[in-house]
Design an enzyme around this catalytic site. Structure first.
Site, PDB file in Angstrom:
ATOM      1  N   THR A  42       0.849  -1.196   0.000  1.00  0.00           N
ATOM      2  CA  THR A  42       0.000   0.000   0.000  1.00  0.00           C
ATOM      3  C   THR A  42       0.882   1.243   0.000  1.00  0.00           C
ATOM      4  O   THR A  42       2.047   1.204   0.371  1.00  0.00           O
ATOM      5  CB  THR A  42      -0.935   0.016   1.221  1.00  0.00           C
ATOM      6  OG1 THR A  42      -0.176   0.272   2.410  1.00  0.00           O
ATOM      7  CG2 THR A  42      -1.689  -1.302   1.369  1.00  0.00           C
ATOM      8  N   GLY A  43       0.307   2.368  -0.426  1.00  0.00           N
ATOM      9  CA  GLY A  43       1.116   3.575  -0.559  1.00  0.00           C
ATOM     10  C   GLY A  43       2.239   3.373  -1.547  1.00  0.00           C
ATOM     11  O   GLY A  43       3.370   3.834  -1.354  1.00  0.00           O
ATOM     12  N   ALA A  44       1.921   2.694  -2.666  1.00  0.00           N
ATOM     13  CA  ALA A  44       2.951   2.145  -3.549  1.00  0.00           C
ATOM     14  C   ALA A  44       3.524   3.124  -4.563  1.00  0.00           C
ATOM     15  O   ALA A  44       4.461   2.773  -5.274  1.00  0.00           O
ATOM     16  CB  ALA A  44       2.379   0.934  -4.297  1.00  0.00           C
ATOM     17  N   SER A  89       4.808   6.230  -3.942  1.00  0.00           N
ATOM     18  CA  SER A  89       5.642   7.297  -3.401  1.00  0.00           C
ATOM     19  C   SER A  89       6.557   6.772  -2.306  1.00  0.00           C
ATOM     20  O   SER A  89       6.200   5.840  -1.574  1.00  0.00           O
ATOM     21  CB  SER A  89       4.750   8.413  -2.823  1.00  0.00           C
ATOM     22  OG  SER A  89       5.510   9.545  -2.470  1.00  0.00           O
ATOM     23  N   GLY A  90       7.736   7.343  -2.192  1.00  0.00           N
ATOM     24  CA  GLY A  90       8.617   7.106  -1.067  1.00  0.00           C
ATOM     25  C   GLY A  90       8.941   5.653  -0.804  1.00  0.00           C
ATOM     26  O   GLY A  90       9.354   4.902  -1.701  1.00  0.00           O
ATOM     27  N   SER A 107       7.359   3.828  12.691  1.00  0.00           N
ATOM     28  CA  SER A 107       8.259   4.972  12.641  1.00  0.00           C
ATOM     29  C   SER A 107       9.070   4.974  13.925  1.00  0.00           C
ATOM     30  O   SER A 107       8.691   4.351  14.924  1.00  0.00           O
ATOM     31  CB  SER A 107       7.465   6.274  12.527  1.00  0.00           C
ATOM     32  OG  SER A 107       8.286   7.403  12.751  1.00  0.00           O
ATOM     33  N   TYR A 154       0.579  12.560  13.739  1.00  0.00           N
ATOM     34  CA  TYR A 154       1.329  11.487  13.092  1.00  0.00           C
ATOM     35  C   TYR A 154       1.984  10.594  14.142  1.00  0.00           C
ATOM     36  O   TYR A 154       1.899   9.357  14.076  1.00  0.00           O
ATOM     37  CB  TYR A 154       2.389  12.090  12.167  1.00  0.00           C
ATOM     38  CG  TYR A 154       3.224  11.074  11.419  1.00  0.00           C
ATOM     39  CD1 TYR A 154       2.772  10.541  10.218  1.00  0.00           C
ATOM     40  CD2 TYR A 154       4.454  10.659  11.909  1.00  0.00           C
ATOM     41  CE1 TYR A 154       3.541   9.613   9.508  1.00  0.00           C
ATOM     42  CE2 TYR A 154       5.222   9.737  11.218  1.00  0.00           C
ATOM     43  CZ  TYR A 154       4.759   9.217  10.025  1.00  0.00           C
ATOM     44  OH  TYR A 154       5.521   8.298   9.359  1.00  0.00           O
TER      45      TYR A 154
END
Length: 337
Positions: free
Chosen positions: A16-18, A20-21, A145, A158
């Site tokens: 997922t979130g594939a 970017s970054g 994180s 966040y």
């Protein structure tokens, strides 16, 4: 059921979130190493461009546009994986969004949106992945994180989601172990990574945001993720700077707080270098995606701390014991310990 993970070349991996970054770096690295990938993100245009680029080089990739905050959309990803490759073996929960500003500056609706994506999006992905992998085994890899370990000023929402992500991951692991599901659950804790995150985050500060140094390239996170797809690990730190911050927070929490209070805001601002305006603020809608940020920063391409964590635990223990023996033998006779 014992946990047995396939070699990467034999796997189908959902990311997922594939676009970017860290997500994009993981997709590209997985395809290079022979895995098939199901890439999902909100940015349909970027997904189609990614599929065309990797397919042209012989890569096996399917795409599914989805907002992970929507459970029904996440469930569609499984259908795409089954249709394209017969299912999947690893699921990487990477999608995330954020804000910069004090808790009072950030509107309550934006607090909720960050939780909808970062926490509920990971919950949705974890539940869907676990349902598919039960009885066949596999890996769930969650991107937390360093802020899963400690808070930082200007990124309260966040950081709160990343604390919640750690609790979610630990609970998921225990439940799956309890039922003998044969599913590995790993939490990756990156330090500061040179991604478009500062450009994508909604900003309430009076200066452009940045990530505090030291920074690492997204390839470091991709390395950790793909290792976890093949090798069961509880936690992996991606970047030594983040691990040091975590250790300081645990051993001297009040001192760590004082340091954050003194330099936290300054370290997260980059006056005169806002980055690409086409990427600004993707909290509710996708913006231009990319592998790395456009701000002028220096980023390390490898992490010795990560490579040590990839060693077999027995090797690490033997290394520590061996170092202790060497120190003991080298101490002069009669010297105090």
């Amino acid at each position: 059921m014992a946990i047995t993970l396939k070699p990467l070349r034999d796997q189908v991996i959902v990311v997922t979130g594939a676009t970017s970054g860290n997500g994009l770096a993981t997709v590209e690295a997985a395809v290079r190493r022979g895995a098939a990938v199901v890439a999902t993100a909100r940015n349909e245009t970027a997904l189609e461009a990614l599929r065309a680029r990797l397919s042209a080089d012989g890569g096996r990739i399917a795409v599914c546009a989805a907002d992970v905050s929507d459970m029904a959309a996440v469930e569609r990803v499984t259908a795409v994986a089954v249709a394209a490759f017969g299912g999947f073996d690893s699921w990487v929960n990477n999608a995330a969004t954020g804000t910069y500003g004090t808790l009072d500056q950030v509107p309550i609706a934006d607090h909720r949106r960050v939780f909808d994506v970062n926490y509920f999006g990971m919950l949705h992905g974890s539940l869907v992945a676990a349902r598919h992998l039960r009885g066949r085994g596999g890996a769930i890899v969650n991107i937390g994180s360093i802020l899963s370990d400690r808070a930082i000023v200007e990124q309260g929402p966040y950081g709160a989601t990343k604390h919640a992500v750690q609790a979610l991951t630990d609970t998921l692991r225990m439940e799956l172990e309890q039922e003998g599901a044969g599913i590995s659950v790993t939490l990756i804790k990156p330090g500061a990574i040179d991604t478009p995150f500062p450009e994508h985050a909604r900003n309430f500060m009076d200066q452009p945001p940045r990530l505090p140094p030291p920074l690492y390239t997204p390839s470091v996170v991709a390395d950790a993720v793909l290792f976890a797809c093949e090798t069961p690990r509880r936690t992996l730190y991606a970047g030594g700077g983040g691990l040091l911050a975590s250790l300081l927070s645990r051993t001297a929490p009040q001192l760590s707080d004082r340091i954050m209070e003194l330099v936290g805001t300054f370290a997260q601002q980059k006056p005169g270098d806002p980055g690409d305006p086409a990427r600004r603020d993707n909290l509710y809608d996708p913006r231009t995606d990319a592998l790395r940020g456009t701000q002028h920063v220096r980023a390390r391409t490898s992490s010795s701390v990560l490579q040590v964590q990839k060693l077999h635990p027995a090797v690490v223990v033997l290394g520590v014991v061996g170092a202790g023996i060497v120190v003991a033998l080298g101490r002069p006779k009669g010297a105090r310990p």
